[in-house]
Each structure stands twice: as structure tokens, then as C-alpha cells.
Design an enzyme around this catalytic site. Structure first.
Site, PDB file in Angstrom:
ATOM      1  N   GLU A   1       0.809  -1.219   0.000  1.00 16.19           N
ATOM      2  CA  GLU A   1       0.000   0.000   0.000  1.00 16.19           C
ATOM      3  C   GLU A   1       0.851   1.281   0.000  1.00 16.19           C
ATOM      4  O   GLU A   1       0.866   2.055   0.979  1.00 16.19           O
ATOM      5  CB  GLU A   1      -0.978  -0.022   1.169  1.00 16.19           C
ATOM      6  CG  GLU A   1      -1.946  -1.176   1.061  1.00 16.19           C
ATOM      7  CD  GLU A   1      -3.031  -1.186   2.146  1.00 16.19           C
ATOM      8  OE1 GLU A   1      -2.942  -0.409   3.098  1.00 16.19           O
ATOM      9  OE2 GLU A   1      -3.961  -1.992   1.998  1.00 16.19           O
TER      10      GLU A   1
ATOM     11  N   GLU B   1      -5.390  -8.314  -0.298  1.00 18.51           N
ATOM     12  CA  GLU B   1      -6.187  -7.973   0.885  1.00 18.51           C
ATOM     13  C   GLU B   1      -7.622  -7.681   0.492  1.00 18.51           C
ATOM     14  O   GLU B   1      -7.852  -6.929  -0.463  1.00 18.51           O
ATOM     15  CB  GLU B   1      -5.645  -6.730   1.612  1.00 18.51           C
ATOM     16  CG  GLU B   1      -4.403  -6.949   2.401  1.00 18.51           C
ATOM     17  CD  GLU B   1      -3.956  -5.684   3.111  1.00 18.51           C
ATOM     18  OE1 GLU B   1      -4.809  -4.858   3.520  1.00 18.51           O
ATOM     19  OE2 GLU B   1      -2.731  -5.495   3.219  1.00 18.51           O
TER      20      GLU B   1
END
Ligand SMILES: N=NNCCOCCOc1ccc(-c2cn(C[C@@H]3NC[C@@H](O)[C@H]3O)nn2)cc1
Length: 448
Positions: free
Chosen positions: A166, A352
Site C-alpha cells: 500500500e 487484501e
């Protein structure tokens, strides 16, 4: 009843991260990370929670792997804590740290579970942050040294590698919004961090190729899908900025060798510029093999000059929300995966996806129906995506177990397994057994 059959070679997994589950923060030769410091800074983390103990997976990983085996996953995404490997960031290597992760990876392989490694999941050695963090090329070079140590140690055991988790969170959530560690609130700092981590990513991929390391390597951006509140061009432009800052800001340099010009110009208006040095973009665009995509929710946005540097305001549309306040809207995953095709039909893993549902034990069970419903909706979208011919190769649920949810501390629960953070007792939730059935059948049953 509708049945969605998944491809025979589809990978089913779960995901965690070192700081969120390991604990043992002062054991095994581990150095201090920016999250140890941030968590101890008053007001930064709910209840002042920190990762000193977390799920104690440093000591209980065999129990965790037994749960993975019971679940039936064939892939497990985890991260290595850089401060366990090189405690002061770029100095001596800590053999005890490497030995711990060898024991862990060997136990995964013995259980028939494929390790899917994230090199950097936010726990930067504090010494490097003290010297300027990702905006200082010292940190870039230190990351490459750390990555090369891990490549050399685990080549042949690990075949799936991610450099960064991320990057938007690392750069903008943590250095422009100040919500995550180290907590800076400065646009230029955030842009410097984003560029530094991109150069570090590219150099690590170049090392990976030069060293002949086994497997495939990539990066895992998080998605911010947004659709306009009105049909106005300015609301659509606000959405474009939000989407691009999470995705294009990182994937354009990697796949095209240049930043998205419309956003570069937008930031220039705000007085911030990208510190590109000669050769940087060639390094960053070293070809990769796969993408990890993290998806949780989507927004309906409108242009608002007072809504931060992007002037993009997410509207509350009254949708069902998870307990962390994110709307449940799986459609954004479908839309985003088609948006992603502009980089080519690259191999993608959902690294995720999951729901924060804070249900607690009732008579020894956790009836987390809302989490099951979330997963049903998102796996149905994944089936659509695969049917459209997109190379979506696997899915990792966030998360195997309740863990340290960063600034939310331990109050926000994403796990398929409940963790009692006093006793550290693990209890599979009803969603664990639901996911176990999906994996065993390799199909999804939707109750019409
Ligand atoms: N996007 N625009 N936001 C505009 C302003 O938002 C304010 C709040 O921002 C955010 C945005 C995103 C997150 C977040 C958390 N997780 C879950 C973790 N993923 C990695 C893994 O460790 C999980 O624990 N994923 N994303 C948190 C806060």
C-alpha cells in the site's frame, strides 16, 4: 442457489503483517520501528495500543499455521520485519531474526502452504526515519541491502514476492494526512516518500533479476475507487484524482516510466514537486511480474475546494457500513479491475480484502454473518472478473486473525479467527468455516 466455480489453479489464502501480529517487540534482537515510536506518542493510536504483544505470533506461529491448515488455504501472505533483520536499518545483520523467519517459512512449507512475502509492510527502522526516512536516499539504499539479504536467504523457499504494501498509505496516509506512522502532515514530504519508495522498489527488482532469485516479484497498491456524486465534470475530475493518487501515481512510473502528468500539475499548483534524479524513472520502471491489489470499499466523491489537497470529498450515501465505517460496496472491485487493464492484462492477486466486524464471543461462537455476507459479495465480483478474462490468479482474505489495526489499535477486528488479546486464545469465527467450505469446494454458493 447460484454456484460460482473458480479455476482449478486459483490460489486461496489469507494475509497478515509483521507488526500487526508478531509481538515480541523487544525480543530476538529486534530493533525499534517507526510504529513502536508512533504507538507510544500520546493521541496517535486508540487507547495507546501498541504491537509489543499483538497476537504473540512470534511465539505462537505453529498454532497459527495449524489454523491455516485447518482452514485449507494453499497460500499465506505475511511480511518480514526489517528491524528484526537489520535492527539499526543499514548496519549489522541480525542472524537471530533470519533464523526466526527460516523456522516460520519451513513450517509453512511443511504444511503445504505457499509463502507470499511482503518485504515492507510499514515497520521502518526508526534510525532511518530519524535520518529523513524514505525521502533520504540512505533509506532507499538501506532497503535494497535489506531486500538483497532476504532474497539471498529465501530464494528457493519463497516464490511470491512483494516489495511494498500500500504505497499510498506509506506516503500519503502517513506523511500528508498524518494518520499513520511517522505522522507527518506535509504534501512535499509525502511526495518525497512516494518517490523514494518507488526508487527503492525499482532497485530491489533490479537486484532480484541480477541475483537470479526464484519466483515472481511485484508491488501491492491499495485501491480507492470513486464515482461522481453528480454528472458534473468537476465531480468526475475529483474522482479521477482520488483514484489516480492510490493507483496511477505508483503504477504509471512502474509501467510507463513517468508520473501521471495531470496529478503532477495539480501538485505543482499546491507548490509540491517530484524530486526526480537522473536515471530514477528507468530504475522504477524495471518490469515486474505481478500486482497485489488491496480492496476494501469504494466512494461517491464530489469536488470540494475545502476537502484537502485533492479537493475530493467522499459523500455519505447511507450505504451499509462495516464497523470501521467503510461502505460495503463490492462493485468498486469489478470497476477497478477493468480500470487496471490500462496497464495490460497483468497477473493480479487480491492480496487484501475483508470486513471489520467487531462481533464478540457468544456462547463460545462468533456468528459474524455480516462478514460472510461481505465475502460472498466480493467473491461473486471476483468470479465476474475472472469470467471477463482478467488474469486474477488468487485471493487472500484480510485477515487470518484479529490483529493490531494500526491507529485503531485492537478495537477493529478483521479476522476470520477471533483473538482474545488478554489470553491470546484463538477462536475460529463462523466466517472461518464458511471460507473453509469455499476453499474445499473451490466454488461459491450464493443464496438467492
Ligand atoms: N483513500 N483516501 N482516504 C482519504 C482519507 O482517509 C482517512 C482514513 O484513511 C485511511 C485509508 C485507508 C486505511 C486502510 C486500512 N487498511 C487495512 C490495512 N491494509 C493493510 C493492512 O495492514 C490492514 O491493516 N487499508 N486501508 C486506513 C485509513
Amino acid at each position: 442457489m447460484t454456484i460460482f466455480q473458480f479455476p482449478q489453479d486459483f490460489r486461496w489464502g489469507t494475509a497478515t503483517a509483521s507488526y500487526q501480529i508478531e509481538g515480541a517487540a523487544q525480543e530476538g534482537g529486534r530493533g525499534v520501528s517507526i510504529w513502536d515510536t508512533f504507538a507510544r506518542t500520546p493521541g496517535k493510536v486508540f487507547n495507546g495500543d501498541n504491537g509489543d504483544v499483538a497476537c504473540d505470533s512470534y511465539h505462537r506461529y505453529e498454532e497459527d499455521i495449524a489454523l491455516m491448515k485447518k482452514l485449507g488455504i494453499n497460500t499465506y501472505r505475511f511480511s518480514i520485519a526489517w528491524p528484526r533483520i537489520i535492527p539499526d536499518g543499514d548496519g549489522e545483520i541480525n542472524r537471530e531474526g533470519l533464523d526466526f523467519y527460516h523456522r516460520f517459512v519451513d513450517a509453512l512449507l511443511d504444511a503445504g502452504i505457499e509463502p507470499f512475502l511482503t518485504l515492507y509492510h510499514w515497520d521502518l527502522p526508526q534510525t532511518l526515519e530519524d535520518d529523513g526516512g524514505w525521502g533520504n536516499r540512505r533509506t532507499v539504499d538501506a532497503f535494497v541491502k535489506y531486500a538483497e539479504v532476504i532474497f539471498k536467504e529465501f530464494s528457493g523457499k519463497i516464490n511470491f514476492w512483494l516489495t511494498f504494501n500500500e504505497p499510498w498509505c506509506i506516503a500519503f496516509l502517513s506523511n500528508m494526512l498524518g494518520i499513520h506512522a511517522p505522522g507527518n502532515k506535509d504534501v512535499q514530504t509525502a511526495i518525497n516518500v512516494a518517490h523514494g519508495l518507488l526508487v527503492a522498489h525499482g532497485k530491489a527488482v533490479q537486484s532480484f533479476r541480477r541475483m537470479g532469485i526464484t519466483g515472481q516479484i511485484g508491488i501491492a497498491p491499495n485501491v480507492c475507487w470513486a464515482e461522481p456524486y453528480s454528472k458534473s465534470a468537476e465531480d468526475q475530475a475529483a474522482c479521477d484524482r482520488s483514484i489516480a493518487l492510490n493507483t496511477d501515481w505508483f503504477l504509471d512510473p512502474i509501467y510507463k516510466g513517468s508520473y501521471p502528468q495531470f496529478l503532477v500539475d495539480w501538485f505543482a499548483e499546491a507548490g509540491a514537486t517530484v524530486p526526480i534524479q537522473d536515471g530514477d524513472m528507468e530504475i522504477i520502471s524495471e518490469p515486474i511480474d505481478l500486482l497485489g491489489i488491496n480492496y476494501y470499499t469504494m466512494g461517491i466523491n464530489r469536488h470540494n475546494p475545502d476537502a484537502g489537497v485533492l479537493q475530493s470529498e467522499e459523500m455519505n450515501m447511507g450505504l451499509i457500513k462495516t464497523d470501521i465505517g467503510w461502505p460495503v460496496e463490492s462493485r468498486g472491485l469489478y470497476e477497478f479491475m477493468h480500470y487496471l487493464q490500462k496497464y495490460g492484462n497483468v497477473d493480479v492477486y487480491i492480496t487484501e480484502n475483508g470486513a471489520c466486524i467487531n462481533d464478540d464471543l457468544e456462547n463460545g461462537k462468533i456468528n459474524d454473518d455480516r462478514r460472510i455476507s461481505y465475502y460472498e459479495q466480493h467473491l461473486a465480483q471476483i468470479h465476474r472478473i475472472i469470467n471477463d478474462g482478467i488474469n486474477l490468479k488468487g485471493y487472500m482474505a484480510w485477515s487470518l486473525m484479529d490483529n493490531y489495526e494500526w491507529a485503531e489499535g485492537y478495537r477493529m477486528r478483521f479476522g476470520l479467527v477471533h483473538v482474545d488479546f488478554r489470553s491470546l486464545v484463538r477462536t475460529p469465527k463462523e466466517s472461518f468455516y464458511w471460507y473453509q467450505s469455499v476453499i474445499k469446494n473451490n466454488w461459491l454458493e450464493i443464496r438467492n
